[in-house]
Design an enzyme around this catalytic site. Structure first.
Site, PDB file in Angstrom:
ATOM      1  N   ASP A  26      10.323 -14.358  -7.602  1.00  0.00           N
ATOM      2  CA  ASP A  26      11.378 -13.280  -8.246  1.00  0.00           C
ATOM      3  C   ASP A  26      12.781 -14.147  -8.272  1.00  0.00           C
ATOM      4  O   ASP A  26      12.782 -15.363  -7.885  1.00  0.00           O
ATOM      5  CB  ASP A  26      11.467 -12.252  -7.264  1.00  0.00           C
ATOM      6  N   ASP A  28      16.343 -12.713  -8.733  1.00  0.00           N
ATOM      7  CA  ASP A  28      17.682 -11.835  -8.114  1.00  0.00           C
ATOM      8  C   ASP A  28      17.468 -11.609  -6.752  1.00  0.00           C
ATOM      9  O   ASP A  28      16.458 -10.911  -6.495  1.00  0.00           O
ATOM     10  CB  ASP A  28      18.024 -10.961  -8.990  1.00  0.00           C
TER      11      ASP A  28
END
Length: 232
Positions: A26, A28
């Site tokens: 991922d 953020d």
């Protein structure tokens, strides 16, 4: 049995390891520490539309902005509002930093196993944030524009795995419950970092670590597989 203290964990870390053929991160909260920046941008968004702070969902992080906005504004405003927020996100990069250990882990992974990024943000936002913290943009980058259903649906990670073409187990790194569910439902082991959520919210992950300095990768020797180790 008494709970282990922080000092106990430092002295006697719990070790989790797995063989792997690839990694999907991922973005953020996992590679880029953007939590404060994201919350600042959403505060601006609320002011644009005269919405109160409680209009924000409790689980803000880990999902596509447009999926949140659908629950906040009339349907005819969603597309324009999402585009307006995405433009702000791509332009407003002040305060972004790399998660501790991100540079070192990406350097260790690159060339050892294929890796990519699966993010709920748009392509413009993802590339701007990676550049802001000095991380490379991988050849496999799945963004909000690439999926019909965002996290927690498994589609984003299923697309990432297909593009990665790793031919074996792919480990997912996440920071949010929605992303953990997406990765697990895609059939991946999941490592969670406590950058945007406390550990108790991340219990569906296979292992939870404070940041990426807890991760090491051993390159394969001969016919062996690469081994990823996490000290929780």
């Amino acid at each position: 049995m008494a709970a282990r203290t922080h000092l106990d964990r430092l002295a006697n870390p719990e070790i989790w390891s797995t063989t792997l053929a690839g990694i999907l991160f991922d973005l953020d909260g996992t590679l880029v520490d953007s939590t404060a920046v994201v919350e600042r941008q959403w505060a601006t968004f609320l002011s644009w539309y005269g919405l109160p702070p409680e209009a924000l969902p409790e689980q803000l992080h880990g999902k596509r902005a447009e999926d949140h906005i659908r629950g906040m504004l009339p349907a005819h405003q969603v597309a324009d509002a999402a585009a307006r927020l995405a433009a702000l996100e791509a332009d407003d990069i002040a305060g972004l930093t790399a998660v501790a250990g991100a540079h070192q882990l990406v350097d260790a992974v690159d060339g050892v196993v294929p890796w990519g990024i699966v993010t709920s943000g748009t392509l413009a936002v993802a590339t701007a944030r990676l550049a802001a913290v000095g991380l490379p943009t991988p050849s496999v980058l799945v963004t909000a524009e690439d999926v019909r259903a965002g996290k927690p649906d498994p589609e984003p990670y299923l697309i990432g795995m297909e593009r990665l073409g790793a031919g074996g187990a792919v480990v997912v790194f996440e920071d949010a419950p929605a992303g953990i569910r997406s990765g697990r439902d895609a059939g991946c082991p999941v490592v969670a970092v406590t950058t945007s959520h406390p550990a108790e919210d991340l219990g569906d992950a296979d292992v939870v670590v404070p940041d990426l300095t807890a991760i090491s990768l051993k390159a394969p020797a001969r016919d062996d597989a690469a081994v990823l180790t996490a000290a929780s």
